[in-house]
Write a protein that holds these residues in place. Structure first.
Motif, PDB file in Angstrom:
ATOM      1  N   ALA A 210     -15.009  -8.578 -10.284  1.00  0.00           N
ATOM      2  CA  ALA A 210     -16.078  -9.550 -10.521  1.00  0.00           C
ATOM      3  C   ALA A 210     -16.977  -9.112 -11.672  1.00  0.00           C
ATOM      4  N   ARG A 211     -17.575 -10.092 -12.310  1.00  0.00           N
ATOM      5  CA  ARG A 211     -18.531  -9.817 -13.385  1.00  0.00           C
ATOM      6  C   ARG A 211     -19.956  -9.816 -12.860  1.00  0.00           C
ATOM      7  N   GLN A 212     -20.204 -10.651 -11.846  1.00  0.00           N
ATOM      8  CA  GLN A 212     -21.547 -10.768 -11.275  1.00  0.00           C
ATOM      9  C   GLN A 212     -21.428 -10.865  -9.765  1.00  0.00           C
ATOM     10  N   ILE A 213     -22.387 -10.286  -9.073  1.00  0.00           N
ATOM     11  CA  ILE A 213     -22.432 -10.338  -7.613  1.00  0.00           C
ATOM     12  C   ILE A 213     -23.835 -10.762  -7.202  1.00  0.00           C
ATOM     13  N   ILE A 214     -23.922 -11.831  -6.447  1.00  0.00           N
ATOM     14  CA  ILE A 214     -25.209 -12.344  -5.964  1.00  0.00           C
ATOM     15  C   ILE A 214     -25.277 -12.088  -4.467  1.00  0.00           C
ATOM     16  N   VAL A 215     -26.281 -11.344  -4.049  1.00  0.00           N
ATOM     17  CA  VAL A 215     -26.465 -11.018  -2.639  1.00  0.00           C
ATOM     18  C   VAL A 215     -27.596 -11.891  -2.104  1.00  0.00           C
ATOM     19  N   ALA A 216     -27.242 -12.857  -1.274  1.00  0.00           N
ATOM     20  CA  ALA A 216     -28.223 -13.807  -0.749  1.00  0.00           C
ATOM     21  C   ALA A 216     -28.111 -13.886   0.768  1.00  0.00           C
ATOM     22  N   THR A 217     -28.145 -12.738   1.419  1.00  0.00           N
ATOM     23  CA  THR A 217     -28.027 -12.682   2.872  1.00  0.00           C
ATOM     24  C   THR A 217     -29.365 -13.008   3.533  1.00  0.00           C
ATOM     25  N   ALA A 241     -29.855  -9.271  -6.131  1.00  0.00           N
ATOM     26  CA  ALA A 241     -30.047  -9.428  -4.688  1.00  0.00           C
ATOM     27  C   ALA A 241     -31.417 -10.016  -4.394  1.00  0.00           C
ATOM     28  N   ALA A 242     -31.510 -10.656  -3.234  1.00  0.00           N
ATOM     29  CA  ALA A 242     -32.771 -11.229  -2.763  1.00  0.00           C
ATOM     30  C   ALA A 242     -33.171 -10.550  -1.467  1.00  0.00           C
ATOM     31  N   VAL A 243     -34.460 -10.258  -1.339  1.00  0.00           N
ATOM     32  CA  VAL A 243     -34.993  -9.677  -0.109  1.00  0.00           C
ATOM     33  C   VAL A 243     -36.200 -10.494   0.341  1.00  0.00           C
ATOM     34  N   ARG A 244     -36.496 -10.390   1.615  1.00  0.00           N
ATOM     35  CA  ARG A 244     -37.665 -11.093   2.140  1.00  0.00           C
ATOM     36  C   ARG A 244     -38.943 -10.280   1.937  1.00  0.00           C
ATOM     37  N   GLN A 254     -32.030   1.254  -5.342  1.00  0.00           N
ATOM     38  CA  GLN A 254     -31.362   2.534  -5.148  1.00  0.00           C
ATOM     39  C   GLN A 254     -29.933   2.347  -4.644  1.00  0.00           C
ATOM     40  N   SER A 255     -29.683   1.226  -3.977  1.00  0.00           N
ATOM     41  CA  SER A 255     -28.347   0.957  -3.450  1.00  0.00           C
ATOM     42  C   SER A 255     -27.402   0.403  -4.505  1.00  0.00           C
ATOM     43  N   GLY A 256     -27.924   0.112  -5.706  1.00  0.00           N
ATOM     44  CA  GLY A 256     -27.059  -0.330  -6.784  1.00  0.00           C
ATOM     45  C   GLY A 256     -27.380  -1.683  -7.371  1.00  0.00           C
ATOM     46  N   ALA A 257     -28.417  -2.373  -6.877  1.00  0.00           N
ATOM     47  CA  ALA A 257     -28.764  -3.685  -7.416  1.00  0.00           C
ATOM     48  C   ALA A 257     -29.439  -3.539  -8.777  1.00  0.00           C
ATOM     49  N   ASP A 258     -29.022  -4.357  -9.740  1.00  0.00           N
ATOM     50  CA  ASP A 258     -29.648  -4.339 -11.063  1.00  0.00           C
ATOM     51  C   ASP A 258     -30.978  -5.088 -11.067  1.00  0.00           C
ATOM     52  N   ALA A 259     -31.070  -6.124 -10.280  1.00  0.00           N
ATOM     53  CA  ALA A 259     -32.299  -6.913 -10.195  1.00  0.00           C
ATOM     54  C   ALA A 259     -32.503  -7.347  -8.756  1.00  0.00           C
ATOM     55  N   VAL A 260     -33.743  -7.355  -8.328  1.00  0.00           N
ATOM     56  CA  VAL A 260     -34.088  -7.722  -6.950  1.00  0.00           C
ATOM     57  C   VAL A 260     -35.175  -8.777  -6.992  1.00  0.00           C
ATOM     58  N   ILE A 261     -34.949  -9.865  -6.282  1.00  0.00           N
ATOM     59  CA  ILE A 261     -35.921 -10.951  -6.199  1.00  0.00           C
ATOM     60  C   ILE A 261     -36.499 -10.977  -4.791  1.00  0.00           C
ATOM     61  N   THR A 262     -37.818 -10.913  -4.713  1.00  0.00           N
ATOM     62  CA  THR A 262     -38.494 -11.009  -3.420  1.00  0.00           C
ATOM     63  C   THR A 262     -38.782 -12.471  -3.140  1.00  0.00           C
ATOM     64  N   SER A 263     -38.005 -13.059  -2.262  1.00  0.00           N
ATOM     65  CA  SER A 263     -38.088 -14.501  -2.040  1.00  0.00           C
ATOM     66  C   SER A 263     -39.427 -14.920  -1.468  1.00  0.00           C
ATOM     67  N   ALA A 264     -39.946 -14.168  -0.484  1.00  0.00           N
ATOM     68  CA  ALA A 264     -41.215 -14.543   0.136  1.00  0.00           C
ATOM     69  C   ALA A 264     -42.365 -14.442  -0.865  1.00  0.00           C
ATOM     70  N   SER A 265     -42.398 -13.358  -1.634  1.00  0.00           N
ATOM     71  CA  SER A 265     -43.480 -13.182  -2.606  1.00  0.00           C
ATOM     72  C   SER A 265     -43.384 -14.221  -3.721  1.00  0.00           C
ATOM     73  N   ALA A 266     -42.151 -14.490  -4.184  1.00  0.00           N
ATOM     74  CA  ALA A 266     -41.986 -15.467  -5.256  1.00  0.00           C
ATOM     75  C   ALA A 266     -42.448 -16.849  -4.817  1.00  0.00           C
ATOM     76  N   ALA A 267     -42.081 -17.237  -3.595  1.00  0.00           N
ATOM     77  CA  ALA A 267     -42.529 -18.535  -3.086  1.00  0.00           C
ATOM     78  C   ALA A 267     -44.041 -18.563  -2.919  1.00  0.00           C
ATOM     79  N   GLY A 268     -44.609 -17.456  -2.459  1.00  0.00           N
ATOM     80  CA  GLY A 268     -46.058 -17.393  -2.290  1.00  0.00           C
ATOM     81  C   GLY A 268     -46.793 -17.489  -3.615  1.00  0.00           C
ATOM     82  N   ARG A 269     -46.280 -16.829  -4.653  1.00  0.00           N
ATOM     83  CA  ARG A 269     -46.927 -16.907  -5.967  1.00  0.00           C
ATOM     84  C   ARG A 269     -46.865 -18.321  -6.525  1.00  0.00           C
ATOM     85  N   LEU A 270     -45.728 -18.989  -6.324  1.00  0.00           N
ATOM     86  CA  LEU A 270     -45.607 -20.362  -6.796  1.00  0.00           C
ATOM     87  C   LEU A 270     -46.552 -21.290  -6.042  1.00  0.00           C
ATOM     88  N   LEU A 271     -46.730 -21.036  -4.748  1.00  0.00           N
ATOM     89  CA  LEU A 271     -47.679 -21.828  -3.967  1.00  0.00           C
ATOM     90  C   LEU A 271     -49.104 -21.612  -4.470  1.00  0.00           C
TER      91      LEU A 271
END
Length: 365
Positions: A210-217, A241-244, A254-271
């Motif tokens: 794969a070229r890209q891996i999206i972790v959206a668990t 990857a996305a985290v809550r 540290q586990s190997g993700a190049d970029a991490v998106i905090t879904s709860a914080s991102a939604a809160g900032r947009l609100l």
């Protein structure tokens, strides 16, 4: 955050391994019961046609019991003839009846057998055909995108990458729910049923190519294990990857993700931004919806732009990516643009056109 150990994962039921298989999108076909019903109707139609042909020429047939060949006898003769039983109690005696048997009833008998045998062969060869499709799919799959988790986050991520021009056959969805994978397959994506924390499941998704891996668990601990397993299988892929919870973001990196998106914080900032300025909130929402209105695009510096300042480019530059650093457009250290730089720009999404960004994984230490 307490993570489940590898031993706990290994103790999962063997049923999970059985259900962990690849499902490929396919053309809409009739359900098995509909296929059997269709073939049964064809067989009955052949039987009826044969019986009517015999009944129309009933005077050319002889019944050993001495009775005349009636409609019931015609159906009886058609049944034992098409099934190749042939008891011989009713036989053609006239030339016309015998010619009809040679040129009409014999082809109908062959057609009847083809219908029955074809149904059996189709059932027996279905699994072989599916395995052949999967082997061909694996051989052709390269530089694809693996999405672990097909919930709200996973769907939105797929919609965004598809809006940039990525084809559906270059996306593989991994999810533990069989029903969810069925939905993904129905939408045109390849799917793998299984736990994304298991290396054998990710191998079925060809994550090592794969070229890209999206972790959206749904869970942060699951996301950490998925990222760790995926990085072990593929050292070069870009993992997002996305985290809550924001506190789990460093662990994911540290586990190997190049970029991490905090879904709860991102939604809160947009609100919060929408409360302070509804118009600004609308602009931000437009920017993150790829393919409509304004789009954020990362692209390389062209030869004509090399040596110029950020303000001298045709596009509205937001940031400059130089090596491992992301510099603001007004950062004094940017200076003149270099050919090795990459620009993050705001462009107008033209109707009917798609911009395909040149996405490359960041160098790892």
């Amino acid at each position: 955050m307490k993570l489940p150990g590898r031993d706990a994962i290994a103790r999962q039921p063997d049923e999970q391994l059985v259900r962990s298989r690849v499902r490929l999108p396919r053309k809409v076909v009739h359900r098995p019961i509909q296929q059997v019903g269709k073939r049964l109707a064809m067989a009955l139609l052949t039987l009826v046609v044969t019986a009517l042909i015999v009944w129309a020429d009933r005077d050319g047939y002889h019944d050993s019991s001495g009775h005349k060949v009636n409609l019931l006898s015609s159906f009886y003769y058609a049944t034992v003839t098409l099934s190749t039983t042939g008891y011989g109690d009713i036989t053609p005696v006239s030339d016309s009846a015998r010619l009809t048997n040679i040129f009409v009833i014999t082809p109908l008998r062959v057609l009847f057998l083809i219908i029955l045998v074809g149904t059996t062969l189709e059932v027996l060869t279905e699994r072989t055909r599916e395995e052949w499709r999967q082997n061909r799919w694996r051989a052709a799959l390269r530089d694809h995108t693996v999405v672990v988790g097909f919930g709200t986050k996973g769907r939105s991520a797929i919609q965004t990458v598809c809006a940039t021009g990525l084809k559906k056959d270059q996306i593989v969805v991994v999810d533990p729910s069989s029903k969810v994978v069925d939905v993904a397959v129905a939408e045109g994506y390849a799917g793998v049923v299984g736990d994304g924390t298991r290396s054998d499941v990710l191998r079925r998704a060809e994550v090592h190519k794969a070229r890209q891996i999206i972790v959206a668990t749904q869970r942060d601990d699951t996301a950490v294990l998925v990222a760790l397993t995926a990085r072990q299988l593929n050292r070069a892929a870009k993992i997002v990857a996305a985290v809550r919870e924001e506190e789990n973001a460093p662990l994911l990196k540290q586990s190997g993700a190049d970029a991490v998106i905090t879904s709860a914080s991102a939604a809160g900032r947009l609100l919060g931004l929408s409360v302070l300025s509804p118009a600004a909130g609308m602009v931000m929402e437009d920017l993150i919806q790829q393919g409509s209105g304004l789009d954020l695009v990362e692209r390389p510096v062209t030869k004509a732009e090399a040596g110029r300042g950020v303000r001298e480019t045709d596009d509205l530059v937001v940031s400059v990516v130089r090596g491992h650093r992301v510099l603001g457009y007004d950062d004094p250290s940017v200076g003149k643009l270099q050919l090795t730089d990459r620009l993050i720009t705001i462009v107008r999404a033209s109707p009917g056109t798609r911009v395909t960004p040149d996405i490359r994984p960041l160098p790892r230490d």
